[in-house]
Design an enzyme around this catalytic site. Structure first.
Site, PDB file in Angstrom:
ATOM      1  N   ARG A  50       0.823  -1.178  -0.048  1.00 51.62           N
ATOM      2  CA  ARG A  50      -0.136   0.075   0.005  1.00 51.62           C
ATOM      3  C   ARG A  50       0.922   1.259  -0.041  1.00 51.62           C
ATOM      4  O   ARG A  50       2.207   1.354   0.431  1.00 51.62           O
ATOM      5  CB  ARG A  50      -0.760  -0.121   1.172  1.00 51.62           C
ATOM      6  CG  ARG A  50      -1.968  -1.169   1.266  1.00 51.62           C
ATOM      7  CD  ARG A  50      -2.745  -0.981   2.753  1.00 51.62           C
ATOM      8  NE  ARG A  50      -3.563  -2.420   2.782  1.00 51.62           N
ATOM      9  CZ  ARG A  50      -3.332  -3.609   3.374  1.00 51.62           C
ATOM     10  NH1 ARG A  50      -2.078  -3.502   3.902  1.00 51.62           N
ATOM     11  NH2 ARG A  50      -4.183  -4.393   3.374  1.00 51.62           N
TER      12      ARG A  50
ATOM     13  N   HIS B 244      -2.727   2.564  -5.907  1.00 49.11           N
ATOM     14  CA  HIS B 244      -3.463   1.377  -5.719  1.00 49.11           C
ATOM     15  C   HIS B 244      -3.454   0.623  -7.072  1.00 49.11           C
ATOM     16  O   HIS B 244      -3.509  -0.610  -6.949  1.00 49.11           O
ATOM     17  CB  HIS B 244      -4.673   1.866  -5.203  1.00 49.11           C
ATOM     18  CG  HIS B 244      -5.191   0.944  -4.101  1.00 49.11           C
ATOM     19  ND1 HIS B 244      -4.513   0.806  -2.627  1.00 49.11           N
ATOM     20  CD2 HIS B 244      -6.337  -0.059  -4.059  1.00 49.11           C
ATOM     21  CE1 HIS B 244      -5.186  -0.234  -2.151  1.00 49.11           C
ATOM     22  NE2 HIS B 244      -6.244  -0.580  -2.840  1.00 49.11           N
TER      23      HIS B 244
ATOM     24  N   TYR C  65      -9.595 -10.744  -7.175  1.00 47.48           N
ATOM     25  CA  TYR C  65      -8.652 -10.785  -8.179  1.00 47.48           C
ATOM     26  C   TYR C  65      -8.878 -11.959  -9.144  1.00 47.48           C
ATOM     27  O   TYR C  65      -8.344 -11.860 -10.251  1.00 47.48           O
ATOM     28  CB  TYR C  65      -7.179 -10.550  -7.754  1.00 47.48           C
ATOM     29  CG  TYR C  65      -6.922  -9.336  -6.940  1.00 47.48           C
ATOM     30  CD1 TYR C  65      -6.795  -8.182  -7.536  1.00 47.48           C
ATOM     31  CD2 TYR C  65      -7.050  -9.259  -5.503  1.00 47.48           C
ATOM     32  CE1 TYR C  65      -6.406  -7.039  -7.098  1.00 47.48           C
ATOM     33  CE2 TYR C  65      -6.669  -8.112  -4.832  1.00 47.48           C
ATOM     34  CZ  TYR C  65      -6.500  -6.708  -5.869  1.00 47.48           C
ATOM     35  OH  TYR C  65      -6.122  -5.715  -5.136  1.00 47.48           O
TER      36      TYR C  65
ATOM     37  N   LYS D 113      -2.348  -2.755   7.922  1.00 47.79           N
ATOM     38  CA  LYS D 113      -3.514  -2.354   8.451  1.00 47.79           C
ATOM     39  C   LYS D 113      -3.669  -3.087   9.793  1.00 47.79           C
ATOM     40  O   LYS D 113      -2.956  -4.313  10.028  1.00 47.79           O
ATOM     41  CB  LYS D 113      -4.738  -2.654   7.634  1.00 47.79           C
ATOM     42  CG  LYS D 113      -4.902  -1.708   6.496  1.00 47.79           C
ATOM     43  CD  LYS D 113      -6.123  -1.863   5.890  1.00 47.79           C
ATOM     44  CE  LYS D 113      -6.437  -1.099   4.762  1.00 47.79           C
ATOM     45  NZ  LYS D 113      -7.750  -1.297   4.174  1.00 47.79           N
TER      46      LYS D 113
ATOM     47  N   ARG E  11      -0.907  -1.782  -7.118  1.00 44.62           N
ATOM     48  CA  ARG E  11      -1.163  -3.076  -5.815  1.00 44.62           C
ATOM     49  C   ARG E  11      -2.150  -3.968  -6.779  1.00 44.62           C
ATOM     50  O   ARG E  11      -1.698  -4.961  -6.789  1.00 44.62           O
ATOM     51  CB  ARG E  11      -1.663  -2.359  -4.982  1.00 44.62           C
ATOM     52  CG  ARG E  11      -2.059  -3.499  -3.880  1.00 44.62           C
ATOM     53  CD  ARG E  11      -2.450  -2.690  -2.563  1.00 44.62           C
ATOM     54  NE  ARG E  11      -3.008  -3.581  -1.521  1.00 44.62           N
ATOM     55  CZ  ARG E  11      -2.673  -4.190  -0.623  1.00 44.62           C
ATOM     56  NH1 ARG E  11      -1.502  -4.384  -0.605  1.00 44.62           N
ATOM     57  NH2 ARG E  11      -3.589  -4.966   0.081  1.00 44.62           N
TER      58      ARG E  11
ATOM     59  N   HIS F 237      -3.838  -9.236   3.273  1.00 42.50           N
ATOM     60  CA  HIS F 237      -5.170  -9.246   3.270  1.00 42.50           C
ATOM     61  C   HIS F 237      -5.499 -10.129   4.497  1.00 42.50           C
ATOM     62  O   HIS F 237      -5.026 -11.309   4.592  1.00 42.50           O
ATOM     63  CB  HIS F 237      -5.918  -9.763   2.198  1.00 42.50           C
ATOM     64  CG  HIS F 237      -5.951  -8.843   1.018  1.00 42.50           C
ATOM     65  ND1 HIS F 237      -6.134  -9.412  -0.276  1.00 42.50           N
ATOM     66  CD2 HIS F 237      -5.822  -7.478   0.998  1.00 42.50           C
ATOM     67  CE1 HIS F 237      -6.192  -8.312  -0.986  1.00 42.50           C
ATOM     68  NE2 HIS F 237      -6.017  -7.117  -0.235  1.00 42.50           N
TER      69      HIS F 237
END
Length: 296
Positions: free
Chosen positions: A137, A238, A273, A161, A241, A264
């Site tokens: 990110r 992004h 994806y 995150k 990414r 994730h």
């Protein structure tokens, strides 16, 4: 906000978004003659409907309602309420959007436009290669410090995150670009005579004032280089990414490995994806198979 930041490990930007959401919720409660201590499920629903009526995107509405639910969980946790009005509330659904990825040729075109060897070009090339090569990110990128890099092992440590740490491999192209940047003729040329802070001194990416490159600065690098090849409207950090994940799956990578790479928490986030890969398969099938129009 302190509880979110310190106890739940939410990022500062997430906390600010929650603050805005909760301010809107409190306005709705006031208009209905209610408070956070007396609100019921119908009040949360009224808040959700007001946001939908304003034309907010489904994902934004879902995030706002999540903020309200978390807030009421906190009130129970903190002993300010005995009941949780959002406990049985279903979150609004969000249609799964297929991430927009660049083609491999488009990625190559952006990389190939950065050919000079001045410090800015060295930085920009390394930044783009790391973004695409690791799928990290933009916040993780600008947060990189020199101690996070292990050039010998070709890995970089990032903080994602929820303050979750993970180690990412640095591929050949990214490694070569980083090596060209981390020399006196590259990063060394951007170092100031006197550092403004330890935070800046430890940064991998510097701006031309010798300060740690900001999120906005990194965005500017990506947009500038994409515009040079006519892709400015299509590209953001992004998108790199998305492109990393999509191209890995196209070339047979295991989805669990891609999940780990992207950081994730849930495999379902990564599975979106695979929709891109399936669409490409159908496009190739319809274009090449003589009876394709009879399938589906």
């Amino acid at each position: 906000m302190d509880w979110l930041l310190l106890e739940r490990g939410r990022a500062p930007r997430t906390c600010e978004a929650y603050r805005r959401d909760l301010s809107g919720y409190c306005e709705i409660l006031a208009s209905r003659g209610r408070s956070t201590e007396t609100a019921g499920e119908e009040d949360i629903l009224a808040f959700m409907r007001s946001q939908q009526a304003q034309g907010m995107a489904p994902a934004s509405v879902r995030r706002s309602v999540t903020a309200v639910r978390n807030f009421h969980q906190f009130l129970v946790f903190d002993g300010r309420r005995a009941d949780d009005p959002g406990a049985h509330l279903e979150l609004p659904s969000v249609p799964k959007a297929v991430p927009k990825a660049l083609s491999e040729a488009e990625v190559d075109a952006i990389m190939d436009v950065v050919v000079d060897v001045d410090p800015v070009s060295r930085r920009d090339r390394a930044l783009l290669e790391v973004l695409y090569g690791t799928g990290m990110r933009i916040s993780e990128l600008v947060g990189m410090s020199l101690t996070d890099l292990d050039m010998g092992a070709a890995t970089v440590r990032v903080l994602g995150k929820g303050q979750k740490e993970r180690a990412l491999p640095v591929g050949r192209c990214a490694h070569e670009a980083l090596t060209a940047w981390m020399v006196p003729a590259g990063r060394g040329e951007m170092e100031p005579e006197r550092w403004a802070s330890q935070h800046d001194q430890e940064a991998v990416w510097l701006n031309q004032r010798g300060r740690r490159l900001s999120r906005q600065g990194a965005w500017g690098v990506v947009k500038k280089r994409a515009q040079q090849v006519g892709l400015g409207a299509k590209v953001s950090p992004h998108v790199f990414r998305h492109s990393c994940a999509t191209h890995m799956l196209d070339h047979g990578a295991d989805i669990r490995a891609v999940q780990e790479l992207l950081g994730h928490a849930s495999i379902s986030t990564t599975q979106v994806y695979t929709m891109v890969a399936k669409e490409k398969l159908w496009e190739a099938y319809r274009a090449a198979h003589p009876r394709a129009q009879l399938s589906r």
